[in-house]
Scaffold this active site. Structure first.
Site, PDB file in Angstrom:
ATOM      1  N   GLY A  18       0.828  -1.212   0.000  1.00 47.49           N
ATOM      2  CA  GLY A  18       0.000   0.000   0.000  1.00 47.49           C
ATOM      3  C   GLY A  18       0.853   1.249   0.000  1.00 47.49           C
ATOM      4  O   GLY A  18       0.674   2.163  -0.828  1.00 47.49           O
ATOM      5  N   THR A  73       7.252  -6.060   5.325  1.00 47.53           N
ATOM      6  CA  THR A  73       6.017  -6.687   5.801  1.00 47.53           C
ATOM      7  C   THR A  73       6.321  -8.033   6.442  1.00 47.53           C
ATOM      8  O   THR A  73       7.198  -8.770   5.956  1.00 47.53           O
ATOM      9  CB  THR A  73       4.976  -6.907   4.681  1.00 47.53           C
ATOM     10  OG1 THR A  73       3.902  -7.680   5.221  1.00 47.53           O
ATOM     11  CG2 THR A  73       5.529  -7.649   3.477  1.00 47.53           C
ATOM     12  N   ASP A  94       4.263 -10.273   6.207  1.00 46.11           N
ATOM     13  CA  ASP A  94       3.507 -11.211   5.365  1.00 46.11           C
ATOM     14  C   ASP A  94       4.362 -11.846   4.266  1.00 46.11           C
ATOM     15  O   ASP A  94       3.965 -12.867   3.702  1.00 46.11           O
ATOM     16  CB  ASP A  94       2.318 -10.501   4.695  1.00 46.11           C
ATOM     17  CG  ASP A  94       1.415  -9.820   5.702  1.00 46.11           C
ATOM     18  OD1 ASP A  94       1.351 -10.298   6.844  1.00 46.11           O
ATOM     19  OD2 ASP A  94       0.790  -8.798   5.349  1.00 46.11           O
TER      20      ASP A  94
HETATM   21  O1  F6P Z   1       0.302  -6.639   6.706  1.00 44.43           O
HETATM   22  C1  F6P Z   1       0.697  -6.902   8.020  1.00 44.43           C
HETATM   23  C2  F6P Z   1      -0.474  -7.316   8.864  1.00 44.43           C
HETATM   24  O2  F6P Z   1       0.005  -7.590  10.159  1.00 44.43           O
HETATM   25  C3  F6P Z   1      -1.279  -8.476   8.306  1.00 44.43           C
HETATM   26  O3  F6P Z   1      -0.666  -9.723   8.530  1.00 44.43           O
HETATM   27  C4  F6P Z   1      -2.581  -8.279   9.043  1.00 44.43           C
HETATM   28  O4  F6P Z   1      -3.652  -8.831   8.297  1.00 44.43           O
HETATM   29  C5  F6P Z   1      -2.715  -6.780   9.105  1.00 44.43           C
HETATM   30  O5  F6P Z   1      -1.412  -6.250   8.954  1.00 44.43           O
HETATM   31  C6  F6P Z   1      -3.306  -6.262  10.389  1.00 44.43           C
HETATM   32  O6  F6P Z   1      -3.481  -4.899  10.255  1.00 44.43           O
HETATM   33  P1  F6P Z   1      -3.771  -3.915  11.477  1.00 44.43           P
HETATM   34  O7  F6P Z   1      -2.466  -3.673  12.175  1.00 44.43           O
HETATM   35  O8  F6P Z   1      -4.312  -2.708  10.825  1.00 44.43           O
HETATM   36  O9  F6P Z   1      -4.735  -4.600  12.401  1.00 44.43           O
END
Ligand code: F6P
Length: 358
Positions: free
Chosen positions: A115, A136, A138
């Site tokens: 993003g 990330t 992920d």
């Molecule tokens: O992209 C990183 C991450 O931790 C994902 O694994 C998870 O779905 C998301 O961000 C959670 O986002 P937030 O911190 O906005 O709850």
């Protein structure tokens, strides 16, 4: 030469390692570095601070980001209120470009996930000399074999699995562990293999509840009265859909969550076994980075400064083993890296008896 550096989107272990390396390398080149606080919001509201070798000393082992971050301040769709007090989104990207110039900056290092990097690419097209650093837990950004933060998240999940094993076995229970990863199953696959999971459910392989139950019952017959199931938050049933924890939020990606409970309910219903769910959540995003992530973060930070020195703007550093190389940000954000279902890691996991629920 005066450069800016910012962290955007969700935080992740080793962001500070990147900042530290980028600052030390840049200062070594004779440049001045300005830290932009809270992502692009810092360029909207002039939230900045000078970064020197001294100010980045002692942060290598710290999780989070000393600059702060946000995933709700996209200048191309900036949340604000209209005259009647209604929440709206406005494009204030021109303000950011003009503030970048007012700050006397020559280049900007943007450390972020897909993003934030997509926003960075748009600013590059508007004339800001930008280099990107992919971040990330992920591990789902195109162009780089690993992102920093992933290894730490995997280790956190693996540590949880080690602990859950003993209690699962003592109580003859099924433990369902929901891990992060968005629409990629990397954290689930790596932590599941390292943590000795019996079943791993990932978005890339939609699951069939009957197959999960089959594995658990087969283990019972072999005298294994407990089972460990790792579920990626983005996993979903065959002919089903991913499960979200919230309705459509304005200005940011919708959060996944709830599939662990769904899987646990099905297991209890179909096997009668006592099942518990653990959602690891943001534990995976915190804590000191592993050595691997500290090294990768350091390499990325230094490589980003070198890209600026070469004038290679609009590019993102990337791990292309054995070296850190770079590619256009545009190319990287166009491809989400998911787990290839025909990869050796999936094949090997299957061969040692791990079920993917299909
Ligand atoms: O992209 C990183 C991450 O931790 C994902 O694994 C998870 O779905 C998301 O961000 C959670 O986002 P937030 O911190 O906005 O709850």
């Amino acid at each position: 030469m005066r450069i800016g550096i910012l962290t955007g989107g969700g935080d992740c272990p080793a962001l500070n390692a990147v900042i530290r390396a980028a600052v030390k390398t840049s200062v070594g080149f004779g440049w001045e570095v300005l830290g932009i606080e809270e992502g692009f919001d810092g360029l909207v509201h002039f939230k900045t601070r000078s970064l020197t070798k001294t100010s980045v000393s002692g942060i290598l082992h710290l999780g989070g980001t000393i600059l702060g971050t946000t995933n709700a301040a996209n200048p191309f769709s900036y949340p604000t209120l209209d005259n009647s007090g209604t929440a709206i989104a406005r494009d204030i990207s021109d303000t950011v470009v003009s503030n970048f110039q007012k700050l006397g900056l020559d280049a900007l290092i943007v450390i972020g996930g897909d993003g934030t990097l997509a926003i960075a690419e748009r600013f590059y097209e508007k004339g800001i000399p930008i280099v990107g650093v992919p971040k990330t837990i992920d591990n789902d950004i195109g162009g780089t074999v690993f992102t920093f933060g992933f290894d730490t998240a995997v280790n956190t999940a693996r540590d949880a699995l080690d602990k859950l094993h003993t209690t699962a076995e003592s109580h003859r229970r099924v433990m369902v562990v929901e891990v992060m990863g968005r629409h990629a199953g990397w954290i689930a696959v790596h932590s599941g293999i390292a943590g000795g999971a019996d079943i791993i459910l990932i978005p890339e392989i939609p699951y069939d509840p009957a197959k999960i139950v089959e594995t658990i019952i087969m283990r019972e017959r072999l005298g294994k009265h407990f089972s460990i199931v790792v579920v990626a938050e983005g996993a979903f049933e065959q002919s089903g859909q991913p499960i979200y924890a919230e309705a459509n939020p304005a200005g940011r990606e919708r959060r996944l969550g709830g599939v662990g409970q769904r899987v646990a309910s099905v297991i209890t219903e179909l096997t009668g076994k006592e099942t518990r769910v653990v959602v690891l959540g943001h534990l995976q995003r915190g804590g000191p980075p592993t050595s691997f992530d500290r090294v990768l973060g350091t390499r990325f930070g230094a490589a980003a400064a070198r890209l600026i020195r070469k004038g290679a703007f609009g590019r993102m550093v990337a791990l292309m083993p054995p070296d850190v190389e770079s590619l256009p940000i545009r190319e990287a954000i166009g491809q989400r890296r998911i787990v290839p279902v025909d990869s050796d890691i999936i094949e090997s996991a299957r061969e040692i008896g791990i079920s993917f629920g299909n």
